[in-house]
Design a protein around this motif. Sequence first.
Motif, mmCIF file in Angstrom:
data_model
loop_
_atom_site.group_PDB
_atom_site.id
_atom_site.type_symbol
_atom_site.label_atom_id
_atom_site.label_comp_id
_atom_site.label_asym_id
_atom_site.label_seq_id
_atom_site.Cartn_x
_atom_site.Cartn_y
_atom_site.Cartn_z
ATOM 1 N N ILE A 9 0.865 -1.174 0.000
ATOM 2 C CA ILE A 9 0.000 0.000 0.000
ATOM 3 C C ILE A 9 0.905 1.228 0.000
ATOM 4 O O ILE A 9 1.755 1.376 0.880
ATOM 5 C CB ILE A 9 -0.923 0.004 1.230
ATOM 6 N N ASP A 10 0.727 2.089 -0.980
ATOM 7 C CA ASP A 10 1.536 3.294 -1.101
ATOM 8 C C ASP A 10 0.782 4.441 -0.437
ATOM 9 O O ASP A 10 -0.280 4.857 -0.913
ATOM 10 C CB ASP A 10 1.806 3.599 -2.575
ATOM 11 N N ILE A 11 1.336 4.932 0.682
ATOM 12 C CA ILE A 11 0.697 6.013 1.442
ATOM 13 C C ILE A 11 1.637 7.216 1.445
ATOM 14 O O ILE A 11 2.826 7.083 1.732
ATOM 15 C CB ILE A 11 0.391 5.560 2.882
ATOM 16 N N ALA A 12 1.098 8.368 1.135
ATOM 17 C CA ALA A 12 1.899 9.589 1.065
ATOM 18 C C ALA A 12 2.419 9.958 2.458
ATOM 19 O O ALA A 12 1.775 9.681 3.470
ATOM 20 C CB ALA A 12 1.066 10.723 0.503
ATOM 21 N N SER A 18 -3.329 4.559 9.635
ATOM 22 C CA SER A 18 -4.076 3.567 10.411
ATOM 23 C C SER A 18 -5.487 3.362 9.857
ATOM 24 O O SER A 18 -5.967 2.233 9.752
ATOM 25 C CB SER A 18 -4.147 3.965 11.885
ATOM 26 N N THR A 19 -6.150 4.434 9.458
ATOM 27 C CA THR A 19 -7.495 4.307 8.899
ATOM 28 C C THR A 19 -7.472 3.584 7.565
ATOM 29 O O THR A 19 -8.296 2.710 7.309
ATOM 30 C CB THR A 19 -8.130 5.699 8.727
ATOM 31 N N ILE A 20 -6.515 3.934 6.727
ATOM 32 C CA ILE A 20 -6.408 3.298 5.412
ATOM 33 C C ILE A 20 -6.133 1.806 5.572
ATOM 34 O O ILE A 20 -6.763 0.970 4.918
ATOM 35 C CB ILE A 20 -5.317 3.981 4.571
ATOM 36 N N LEU A 21 -5.219 1.451 6.472
ATOM 37 C CA LEU A 21 -4.911 0.039 6.689
ATOM 38 C C LEU A 21 -6.109 -0.713 7.265
ATOM 39 O O LEU A 21 -6.377 -1.848 6.882
ATOM 40 C CB LEU A 21 -3.701 -0.100 7.601
#
Length: 95
Positions: A9-12, A18-21
Motif C-alpha cells: 500500500i503506497d501512502i503519502a 491507520s485508517t487506510i490500513l
Amino acid sequence: FGSGTESTIDIAPGVDCSTILAIVYGLGQVGKHFVKDAFNNYVADPIKNSLTDAVVETAGLEEVADVYTDATDEAIQQGHKLEKFEKWFNGMFKD
C-alpha cells in the motif's frame, strides 16, 4: 495474517495510515465472510431444507412438522415479548 495475504500500500508522507490500513484489511475480512455466507444462504441451506422436507413428506410427518413449526414460532414471539418487557422494566425502574 497468513499466507497469500501480502499486499503493498503506497501512502503519502504525513497521512494517517491507520485508517487506510483498517479499511484495506477490513475489506479483506468482509470479502471472505461474504463468499462463505452467500454460499451457505443460496446453495447449502436450500439443499438442506429441501432434503429435510423430502424426508418429512416421505415419512408422512407433515402434520407433526407443522405443529412443531407453529410451536417454535409461538415460543420465539413470546421470547421477543419478554425481551421488550424487560427493556421497558429496566428503563422505568432500574435507571
